[in-house]
Design an enzyme around this catalytic site. Structure first.
Site, PDB file in Angstrom:
ATOM      1  N   ARG A   1      -1.703   8.903  -4.836  1.00  0.00           N
ATOM      2  CA  ARG A   1      -0.250   7.996  -4.795  1.00  0.00           C
ATOM      3  C   ARG A   1      -0.126   7.951  -6.378  1.00  0.00           C
ATOM      4  O   ARG A   1      -0.697   8.007  -7.282  1.00  0.00           O
ATOM      5  CB  ARG A   1      -0.785   6.469  -4.296  1.00  0.00           C
ATOM      6  CG  ARG A   1      -1.057   6.490  -3.004  1.00  0.00           C
ATOM      7  CD  ARG A   1      -1.199   4.807  -2.823  1.00  0.00           C
ATOM      8  NE  ARG A   1      -2.508   4.553  -3.043  1.00  0.00           N
ATOM      9  CZ  ARG A   1      -2.726   3.822  -4.157  1.00  0.00           C
ATOM     10  NH1 ARG A   1      -1.751   3.336  -4.799  1.00  0.00           N
ATOM     11  NH2 ARG A   1      -3.708   3.560  -4.603  1.00  0.00           N
TER      12      ARG A   1
ATOM     13  N   TYR B   1       1.858  13.854   0.067  1.00  0.00           N
ATOM     14  CA  TYR B   1       0.209  13.279   0.212  1.00  0.00           C
ATOM     15  C   TYR B   1       0.251  11.980   0.541  1.00  0.00           C
ATOM     16  O   TYR B   1       0.939  10.976   0.213  1.00  0.00           O
ATOM     17  CB  TYR B   1      -0.139  13.406  -1.331  1.00  0.00           C
ATOM     18  CG  TYR B   1      -1.869  13.430  -1.089  1.00  0.00           C
ATOM     19  CD1 TYR B   1      -2.449  14.410  -0.695  1.00  0.00           C
ATOM     20  CD2 TYR B   1      -2.429  12.100  -1.523  1.00  0.00           C
ATOM     21  CE1 TYR B   1      -3.748  14.025  -0.734  1.00  0.00           C
ATOM     22  CE2 TYR B   1      -3.690  12.120  -1.471  1.00  0.00           C
ATOM     23  CZ  TYR B   1      -4.488  12.991  -0.811  1.00  0.00           C
ATOM     24  OH  TYR B   1      -5.882  13.023  -0.685  1.00  0.00           O
TER      25      TYR B   1
ATOM     26  N   LYS C   1       0.683   2.589   3.443  1.00  0.00           N
ATOM     27  CA  LYS C   1       0.778   1.662   2.387  1.00  0.00           C
ATOM     28  C   LYS C   1       2.529   1.193   2.300  1.00  0.00           C
ATOM     29  O   LYS C   1       2.408   0.097   2.147  1.00  0.00           O
ATOM     30  CB  LYS C   1       0.444   2.359   1.040  1.00  0.00           C
ATOM     31  CG  LYS C   1      -0.955   2.721   1.057  1.00  0.00           C
ATOM     32  CD  LYS C   1      -2.006   1.415   0.943  1.00  0.00           C
ATOM     33  CE  LYS C   1      -3.432   2.106   1.584  1.00  0.00           C
ATOM     34  NZ  LYS C   1      -4.190   2.455   0.518  1.00  0.00           N
TER      35      LYS C   1
ATOM     36  N   HIS D   1      -5.034  -5.516   1.830  1.00  0.00           N
ATOM     37  CA  HIS D   1      -5.602  -4.268   1.579  1.00  0.00           C
ATOM     38  C   HIS D   1      -7.171  -4.602   1.856  1.00  0.00           C
ATOM     39  O   HIS D   1      -7.722  -4.548   1.036  1.00  0.00           O
ATOM     40  CB  HIS D   1      -5.330  -3.811   0.158  1.00  0.00           C
ATOM     41  CG  HIS D   1      -5.781  -2.445  -0.055  1.00  0.00           C
ATOM     42  ND1 HIS D   1      -6.104  -1.951  -1.331  1.00  0.00           N
ATOM     43  CD2 HIS D   1      -5.924  -1.211   0.725  1.00  0.00           C
ATOM     44  CE1 HIS D   1      -6.311  -0.705  -1.351  1.00  0.00           C
ATOM     45  NE2 HIS D   1      -6.162  -0.305  -0.152  1.00  0.00           N
TER      46      HIS D   1
ATOM     47  N   SER E   1      -8.680   0.921  -4.001  1.00  0.00           N
ATOM     48  CA  SER E   1      -8.555   2.343  -3.262  1.00  0.00           C
ATOM     49  C   SER E   1      -9.757   2.759  -3.895  1.00  0.00           C
ATOM     50  O   SER E   1     -10.126   2.563  -5.333  1.00  0.00           O
ATOM     51  CB  SER E   1      -7.287   3.130  -3.505  1.00  0.00           C
ATOM     52  OG  SER E   1      -6.386   2.360  -3.051  1.00  0.00           O
TER      53      SER E   1
ATOM     54  N   CYS F   1     -12.992   2.400  -3.742  1.00  0.00           N
ATOM     55  CA  CYS F   1     -14.121   1.563  -4.087  1.00  0.00           C
ATOM     56  C   CYS F   1     -15.033   1.120  -2.864  1.00  0.00           C
ATOM     57  O   CYS F   1     -15.811   0.368  -3.045  1.00  0.00           O
ATOM     58  CB  CYS F   1     -13.571   0.260  -4.814  1.00  0.00           C
ATOM     59  SG  CYS F   1     -12.653   0.550  -6.348  1.00  0.00           S
TER      60      CYS F   1
ATOM     61  N   ASP G   1      -8.919  -0.146   5.837  1.00  0.00           N
ATOM     62  CA  ASP G   1      -8.063  -0.385   4.968  1.00  0.00           C
ATOM     63  C   ASP G   1      -7.187  -1.424   4.951  1.00  0.00           C
ATOM     64  O   ASP G   1      -6.728  -1.816   3.857  1.00  0.00           O
ATOM     65  CB  ASP G   1      -7.256   1.034   4.906  1.00  0.00           C
ATOM     66  CG  ASP G   1      -6.864   1.259   3.569  1.00  0.00           C
ATOM     67  OD1 ASP G   1      -7.134   0.962   2.319  1.00  0.00           O
ATOM     68  OD2 ASP G   1      -5.678   1.918   3.640  1.00  0.00           O
TER      69      ASP G   1
ATOM     70  N   ARG H   1      -9.540  13.765   0.800  1.00  0.00           N
ATOM     71  CA  ARG H   1      -9.668  12.908   2.127  1.00  0.00           C
ATOM     72  C   ARG H   1      -9.846  13.394   3.250  1.00  0.00           C
ATOM     73  O   ARG H   1      -9.744  14.558   3.489  1.00  0.00           O
ATOM     74  CB  ARG H   1      -8.134  12.102   2.019  1.00  0.00           C
ATOM     75  CG  ARG H   1      -7.795  11.494   0.912  1.00  0.00           C
ATOM     76  CD  ARG H   1      -8.340  10.033   0.770  1.00  0.00           C
ATOM     77  NE  ARG H   1      -8.282   9.144  -0.164  1.00  0.00           N
ATOM     78  CZ  ARG H   1      -8.136   7.969  -0.414  1.00  0.00           C
ATOM     79  NH1 ARG H   1      -8.327   7.245   0.699  1.00  0.00           N
ATOM     80  NH2 ARG H   1      -7.956   7.371  -1.600  1.00  0.00           N
TER      81      ARG H   1
HETATM   82  O1  SAT Z   1      -3.479   7.447  -0.758  1.00  0.00           O
HETATM   83  S1  SAT Z   1      -3.476   6.404   0.151  1.00  0.00           S
HETATM   84  O2  SAT Z   1      -2.696   5.435  -0.170  1.00  0.00           O
HETATM   85  O3  SAT Z   1      -3.026   6.585   1.714  1.00  0.00           O
HETATM   86  C1  SAT Z   1      -5.167   5.921   0.097  1.00  0.00           C
HETATM   87  C2  SAT Z   1      -5.546   5.078  -0.864  1.00  0.00           C
HETATM   88  O4  SAT Z   1      -4.953   5.245  -2.294  1.00  0.00           O
HETATM   89  O5  SAT Z   1      -5.981   4.044  -0.723  1.00  0.00           O
HETATM   90 MN    MN Z   2      -6.305   2.038   0.687  1.00  0.00          MN
END
Ligand code: SAT
Ligand code: MN
Length: 605
Positions: free
Chosen positions: A79, A219, A228, A248, A270, A272, A295, A387
């Site tokens: 991100r 991405y 998000k 979140h 994110s 963690c 998530d 991922r």
């Molecule tokens: O890249 S994502 O936002 O989908 C995953 C994350 O950073 O929590």
């Molecule tokens: Mn996340």
């Protein structure tokens, strides 16, 4: 493409959708428009095409059926928070934690970028719903994208396709407009690249219009706009307006050996460990964890006064490195069933994937950068933010309540981050407002999930720093009000956890993973009035002997250190919290200053 051409064969009479598609097509000028059905045939066509362009490599079907490997452009791996904007009408409504630009100025700028940006490409029209189609108020969206990778990933991550479009048409339903382009048009005869993207990136939310405009990245959270951008940034604004919470958070179901069921939601930044906790395999006998989400949680107060949570997503988008049979056996089982997309991991000669931390290290592989890799290589085989994207329905321990549009009533909320010092393994807030204070001051060391430095402590309120779609001071006020406007006694109890505290030698004090079930046990025993706690300046910490460490290989000293409240460390934390709160000026609810004053007094300051 002319407007009429764009609408020929449109499988809907929903005027709002038709207008949205026509206007976008006029601006972006794709060669073709494809209305996604979500069918298996469509998946095969899409994935075959992605293999054809080199974006996907098909994995060995004997090992991972119907699964694909993708490597992104190295400039497009996470991100991009500095390119992410909340373009509210008033600047104040985005501040002080978001980037802002005046909406019409942003639209002018982005129309310039979008003009002709889909030349040579297909525009995919993805009708989707976040949460259940049968929900009382289904939360629809339409993503228009020129990325087949995004389209394939959206099919895993969200309920999408013809059945959704039909329902939208029937209801003439409002929907979130989600525009996405990788920003890589193709001139006549120009060859495509495996991962088209653009150096210029914008991830933009227009909260009042409930619209998302994304450009330049293919991405994850930048491009799968249901996740998000919608389910957190836009939904948090809807939640503010309508009196609910878009957070979140993972959601899990915990069953004790006596069969007592509790539902827990947990907010960690994110990368963690939300996915690992959501699928935890308990080490303590007789306890069972089932997964509801890893998530995002949407939570509304029900008629019974309790806070009910649903997971709006349909897939898991987990961090690959470190995932293995020990840390997350349930995730391994889920992805081994296939039907998954792996991005920025390593590819083995057998046509399987590999990443740091996975068992059976291959003698050689191709790294995420496309280079030959061996265990002796200096560089990592996989990007730290690589991922796996896999259907949640494949998870063996998915709780049956996942399919219930009402969701589950949450008993406890956990806040947590990555902190080497200061924060004990677990402690409980004194009440809802104190819990809001803990959430508002949550801190964590940064991870590879966002572009930028890793390991720097930053405040990440409710693990929502990059995802609050409006003024964060108002967001804290909204949390405070949830406790005032409802019967706080029926709301979840709030806890703070830190699996990542270190000893003097830098080693982790707590073993984590399956052993975290011991902390969950203490949490539910607190709720049921069974576990003892000591009151400390920061909240209620497990009383000696109250945390079940039976059979745990850990010295009493290490346990004590993991649970310790070090007054000096906390005193050092105070100026940081003060400075953090000052950012919000008059927008910070005064009760949070009162909470800080209380903490200072208890610390003897
Ligand atoms: O890249 S994502 O936002 O989908 C995953 C994350 O950073 O929590
Ligand atoms: Mn996340």
């Amino acid at each position: 493409m002319t407007a009429t051409e764009a609408l020929t064969d449109a499988p809907t009479t929903h005027q709002g959708i038709l207008d949205f598609v026509r206007e976008a097509a006029e601006l972006m000028k794709p060669d073709r428009i494809h209305w996604c059905t979500g069918s298996d045939e469509e998946w095969i066509e899409l994935t075959d095409a992605l293999v054809g362009t080199g974006t996907f490599t098909r994995l060995n079907p004997a090992i991972k059926p119907n699964s694909f490997y993708a490597a992104s452009d190295p400039i497009d791996v996470a991100r991009v928070e500095d390119r992410t904007y909340i373009c509210s009408v008033n600047e104040r409504d985005a501040g002080p934690t978001n980037n802002w630009m005046e909406p019409s100025q942003m639209k002018d700028l982005m129309r310039g970028l979008y003009d002709g940006c889909m030349r040579g490409r297909t525009m995919y029209v993805i009708p989707f719903v976040m949460g259940h189609l049968e929900a009382e108020h289904p939360m629809f969206g339409v993503e228009l994208t020129d990325s087949a990778y995004v389209t394939a990933s959206m099919r895993v991550m969200a309920r999408m396709g013809s059945h959704v479009l039909e329902r939208m048409t029937e209801l003439n339903a409002p929907f979130v407009q989600a525009l996405h382009s990788v920003g890589h048009p193709l001139a006549e005869g120009q060859a495509d690249v495996a991962w088209p993207c653009n150096d210029t990136k914008y991830i933009v939310q227009f909260p009042e219009e409930r619209a998302i405009w994304s450009y330049g990245s293919g991405y994850g959270g930048n491009a799968l706009l249901g996740k998000k951008c919608y389910a957190l940034r836009i939904a948090s604004v809807m939640a503010r307006d309508e009196g609910w919470l878009a957070e979140h958070m993972l959601i899990l179901k915990l069953t004790s050996p006596q069969g007592v069921v509790k539902y827990i939601a947990a907010a960690f930044p994110s990368a963690c460990g939300k996915t690992n906790l959501a699928m935890l395999a308990p080490t303590i006998p007789g306890w069972k964890v089932e997964t509801l989400g890893d998530d995002i949680a949407w939570m509304r107060v029900g008629e019974d006064g309790r806070l009910w949570a649903v997971n709006p997503e349909y897939g898991l988008f987990g961090v690959a490195p470190g995932t293995n049979e020990h840390t997350n056996p349930n995730a391994m089982r889920t992805i081994n069933k296939g039907n998954s997309v792996f991005t920025n991991v390593a590819l083995t000669p057998e046509g399987d994937i590999w990443w740091e931390g996975l068992e059976n290290t291959p003698a050689q592989a191709t790294s995420w950068k496309g280079e030959p890799w061996t265990p002796d290589s200096e560089e990592l085989s996989s990007h730290a933010n690589s991922r796996y994207c896999t259907p949640i329905k494949q998870c063996d321990i998915l709780a049956p309540e996942y399919d219930d549009p009402r969701g589950v009533p949450i008993d406890a909320i956990l806040f947590g981050g990555r902190r080497k010092t200061t924060i004990p393994l677990v402690f409980e807030a004194r009440d809802w407002t104190h819990g809001t204070f803990l959430g508002a001051t949550l801190s964590s060391e940064t991870t590879a999930a966002a572009v930028g430095a890793v390991g720097v402590v930053r405040r990440d309120p409710m693990a929502m720093l990059p995802f609050i779609g409006y003024n964060a001071g108002d967001y804290f006020g909204h949390w405070v009000n949830m406790g005032k406007d409802n019967d706080a006694a029926k709301l979840p109890r709030i806890f703070y956890v830190n699996w990542f505290r270190r000893d003097e030698d830098g080693g982790f004090l707590w073993p984590g993973f399956g052993e975290n079930s011991r902390v969950l046990k203490w949490v539910v025993e607190r709720i049921d009035g069974q576990a003892a706690a000591v009151e400390t300046p920061i909240g209620h910490v497990p009383a000696p002997g109250s945390l079940d460490v039976d059979g745990l290989d850990m010295t009493p000293e290490a346990l004590e250190a993991a649970l310790a409240v070090d007054v000096e460390e906390w005193k050092a934390e105070i100026p940081q919290i003060q400075e953090w709160f000052e950012k919000f000026g008059d927008d910070l609810p005064t009760v949070l200053w009162t909470e800080l004053d209380g903490l200072k007094a208890r610390l003897g300051l």
